[in-house]
Design an enzyme around this catalytic site. Structure first.
Site, PDB file in Angstrom:
ATOM      1  CG  ASP A 106     -28.227  74.793 130.331  1.00 35.79           C
ATOM      2  OD1 ASP A 106     -27.602  74.142 131.185  1.00 35.79           O
ATOM      3  OD2 ASP A 106     -27.747  75.103 129.223  1.00 35.79           O
ATOM      4  CD  GLU A 141     -25.708  75.765 134.546  1.00 32.10           C
ATOM      5  OE1 GLU A 141     -24.716  75.059 134.703  1.00 32.10           O
ATOM      6  OE2 GLU A 141     -26.190  76.020 133.432  1.00 32.10           O
ATOM      7  CG  ASP A 154     -31.677  70.881 132.753  1.00 33.95           C
ATOM      8  OD1 ASP A 154     -31.598  72.062 132.369  1.00 33.95           O
ATOM      9  OD2 ASP A 154     -30.724  70.244 133.233  1.00 33.95           O
ATOM     10  CG  HIS A 191     -24.931  67.452 134.534  1.00 31.19           C
ATOM     11  ND1 HIS A 191     -25.585  68.389 135.316  1.00 31.19           N
ATOM     12  CD2 HIS A 191     -24.853  68.002 133.299  1.00 31.19           C
ATOM     13  CE1 HIS A 191     -25.893  69.425 134.581  1.00 31.19           C
ATOM     14  NE2 HIS A 191     -25.464  69.226 133.355  1.00 31.19           N
ATOM     15  CG  ASP A 192     -22.144  70.646 133.811  1.00 30.18           C
ATOM     16  OD1 ASP A 192     -22.233  69.787 132.921  1.00 30.18           O
ATOM     17  OD2 ASP A 192     -22.900  71.638 133.896  1.00 30.18           O
TER      18      ASP A 192
HETATM   19  O1  TEU Z   1     -23.470  74.190 131.858  1.00 30.02           O
HETATM   20  C1  TEU Z   1     -23.124  75.542 131.972  1.00 30.02           C
HETATM   21  C2  TEU Z   1     -21.745  75.930 131.932  1.00 30.02           C
HETATM   22  O2  TEU Z   1     -21.445  77.092 132.090  1.00 30.02           O
HETATM   23  C3  TEU Z   1     -20.725  74.920 131.610  1.00 30.02           C
HETATM   24  O3  TEU Z   1     -19.760  75.570 130.832  1.00 30.02           O
HETATM   25  C4  TEU Z   1     -20.075  74.414 132.788  1.00 30.02           C
HETATM   26  O4  TEU Z   1     -19.545  75.451 133.545  1.00 30.02           O
HETATM   27  C5  TEU Z   1     -19.000  73.522 132.283  1.00 30.02           C
HETATM   28  O5  TEU Z   1     -19.647  72.349 131.916  1.00 30.02           O
HETATM   29  C6  TEU Z   1     -17.969  73.249 133.276  1.00 30.02           C
HETATM   30  O6  TEU Z   1     -16.743  73.358 132.610  1.00 30.02           O
HETATM   31  C7  TEU Z   1     -24.725  73.896 131.344  1.00 30.02           C
HETATM   32  C8  TEU Z   1     -25.016  72.417 131.471  1.00 30.02           C
HETATM   33  O7  TEU Z   1     -25.107  72.072 132.824  1.00 30.02           O
HETATM   34  C9  TEU Z   1     -23.964  71.658 130.718  1.00 30.02           C
HETATM   35  O8  TEU Z   1     -24.081  70.274 130.891  1.00 30.02           O
HETATM   36  C10 TEU Z   1     -24.078  72.050 129.280  1.00 30.02           C
HETATM   37  O9  TEU Z   1     -23.038  71.473 128.550  1.00 30.02           O
HETATM   38  C11 TEU Z   1     -24.030  73.571 129.081  1.00 30.02           C
HETATM   39  O10 TEU Z   1     -24.859  74.278 129.998  1.00 30.02           O
HETATM   40  C12 TEU Z   1     -24.518  73.931 127.702  1.00 30.02           C
HETATM   41  O11 TEU Z   1     -25.898  73.741 127.604  1.00 30.02           O
END
Ligand code: TEU
Ligand code: CA
Length: 553
Positions: free
Chosen positions: A198, A249, A97, A323-324
């Site tokens: 990311d 992403e 990642d 994970h989000d």
């Molecule tokens: O997440 C991308 C992102 O746009 C996040 O704002 C996501 O939509 C949010 O967590 C949901 O409310 C990526 C990663 O997957 C995340 O874990 C990171 O925190 C983020 O980028 C910053 O690197």
């Protein structure tokens, strides 16, 4: 190993919450090595690991301090090398990642910038504030508050679209792009078989001005040079190795841009994650509210992306969890009465789509949202910030907590449930308490119990993953939406060289009737979540609560 991404399934691991082998309460890389046979048994081809590089962990590793070194909390370089080799032995590839929109403010580049080194200041966006003393623009950070942080000694601000300790990199600077290429090549040389990039569609900024109508995202989403940067990265690195798969992403992206990002001959990426289908319980882009799931919207979005990407020879990543996100069975299913049925139903919808499916650790067990009842149990910076912001807007502490309980990213980050022991087998008994609370339902929802039960959610996922390898109509077929306006049915047809597949699902916990259901003469059921087969009679298909079935001819 199988390197056909259409026939592959990716298993996502959040190492911090997967398996702790040394009893410090934090998951580690040796824990991933220990569980490779488990992932192999499920049938995954690739393992995506979220970041484990040196980091202050303000955003659990998405704030990278050094891309070439391993955070000692996770292990050492030897562990990574062993992991790659052991996965390879089992016919699986590692997907790393890479976070390149921003770095931790502890990264050497940012530290040198803060020392005033002009070469490194150009790696970031330092800008003067407005004459009235306001920050350069009114853009909002994704984690709350203004996206600019003031630096007194320069009388300037730097941009951070995420946490204040995550400074955005200036991709317009060629030196930044060269450094990124070096990092990707370094990990390719170690034998990594895939990359997840990311928020990669945020790297090209269109300019800096106030956003009169929104939070700023129109200035940096799918920006003017994004395709140029991706083509350049592809040509300089992974484009040389046909075996490597990549997924971008894409935050708030558009279908039109994704045709290119993941177009077969575009020379950018293999596939894309988009999130519109998971904003169906938001109010527009506003996540911190409680609104019921809009099922019609969910179908419209998924079908529009499925058919649109197909028409343009482009490829989707398909998923319901990461994970989000909250756990999909708690979000769109029923994590109590119809827990098993609804988890299998949601899996079926995703795994028979056109695209590469991603399974997030614990999803294959039907793991549910966290059972936290107090804000002190939450760890995520985004949740904690918004808990405060909601109260600043006038909500009571208990209403704010309710919203956090539903939407928090921590719902997906509680420890993996291996067994029914004190810490669910994440940390062995006698070790430190896990960094985040274990869900109390691990006594019932765990790997050990499901491996022993032929009817478990685990075995259902295993079968879906195997079906994608067996039936080309699933991996390569075209998609045709069905029952588009039905209030409870999610259904579609797949076709490929004379073969046909019908996927039907009742999305709700009430029996429903699907009138004008397709004729299934000559079809056989290949998988379903009710022991007894149901099929249409006189064109009417009666589906039990959360019933799903896949029929093939
Ligand atoms: O997440 C991308 C992102 O746009 C996040 O704002 C996501 O939509 C949010 O967590 C949901 O409310 C990526 C990663 O997957 C995340 O874990 C990171 O925190 C983020 O980028 C910053 O690197
Ligand atoms: Ca550990």
């Amino acid at each position: 190993m199988n390197t056909d991404f259409r026939k592959s399934t990716v298993y996502q691991i959040y190492p911090k919450s997967f398996r702790d082998t040394n009893g410090d309460g934090l998951g580690d890389l040796r824990g991933v090595i220990e569980k490779l046979d488990y992932i192999k048994e499920l049938g995954a081809d690739y393992i995506w690991l979220t970041p484990f590089f040196v980091s202050p962990q303000n955003d659990n590793g998405y704030d990278v301090e050094d891309y070439y070194r391993i955070d000692p909390r996770y292990g050492a370089m030897e562990d990574v090398e062993e992991l790659i080799a052991e996965a390879d032995k089992r016919g699986m590839g590692l997907m790393f990642d890479m976070v390149f929109n921003h770095v931790s403010t502890r990264h050497e580049w940012f530290r040198r910038a803060m020392e005033g080194d002009p070469y490194y200041k150009e790696f970031f966006f330092f800008r003067k504030g407005k004459e009235n003393g306001d920050p350069p623009t009114n853009w909002e950070s994704k984690f709350g508050g203004n996206a600019w942080e003031y630096v007194e000694k320069f009388d300037e601000y730097y941009l951070h679209l995420f946490d204040v300790t995550q400074a955005d990199l200036n991709w317009a600077n060629e030196n930044v792009r060269k450094e990124v290429q070096k990092i990707v090549r370094f990990w390719m040389d170690k034998g990594v078989k895939g990359f997840r990039f990311d928020v990669i569609n945020l790297i090209s900024k269109a300019g800096f001005a106030d956003d009169e109508t929104g939070d700023g995202r129109k200035f940096y989403t799918d920006g003017p040079n994004i395709h140029k940067y991706l083509k350049e990265l592809n040509a300089a690195t992974f484009g040389h190795d046909a075996q490597i798969i990549t997924v971008g992403e894409m935050s708030s992206t558009s279908l039109e841009n994704c045709y290119q990002y993941a177009g077969r001959d575009a020379g950018e990426l293999t596939m894309v994650f988009s999130f519109h289908h998971l904003k169906v319980d938001f109010m527009g882009n506003e996540k911190w509210v409680l609104v019921p799931t809009d099922f019609q919207k969910l179908k419209n979005i998924l079908f529009r992306w499925q058919t649109g990407m197909e028409e343009h020879n482009a490829w989707n990543a398909v998923f319901g969890c990461n994970h989000d996100q909250p756990r999909v069975v708690s979000r769109f299913g029923d994590d109590e009465k119809y827990w098993k049925e609804s988890a299998k139903m949601l899996a079926t919808i995703v795994h028979c789509l056109r695209g590469t499916p991603y399974v997030y650790q614990g999803e294959e067990l039907g793991m549910t949202n966290a059972d936290f009842t107090d804000i002190s149990q939450f760890k995520d910076v985004e949740s904690l910030n918004h808990y405060q912001i909601l109260q600043d807007k006038g909500l009571s502490a208990s209403d704010a907590l309710r919203i956090v309980q539903i939407h928090s990213r921590d719902n997906g980050r509680t420890p993996m449930q291996w067994d029914d022991s004190q810490y669910a087998g994440f940390t062995d008994e006698g070790g430190d308490a896990p960094w985040i609370g274990v869900n109390g339902n691990h006594s019932r929802v765990n790997v050990k119990a499901q491996l022993a039960d032929p009817d478990s959610i685990f075995h259902y996922y295993q079968k879906l993953i195997a079906l994608r390898k067996e039936l080309e109509v699933i991996s390569c077929g075209d998609i045709h939406p069905l029952a588009e306006n039905h209030p409870s049915v999610f259904a579609y047809r797949r076709t490929y060289e004379g073969h046909e597949l019908i996927v039907a699902a009742n999305f709700y916990g009430r029996t429903c009737q699907w009138k004008e259901a397709p004729d299934l003469t000559g079809f056989g059921r290949v998988i379903g979540n009710y022991a007894e087969e149901s099929r249409p009679a006189d064109g009417v298909w009666i589906l039990q609560p959360y019933e799903t079935a896949v029929w093939y001819r």
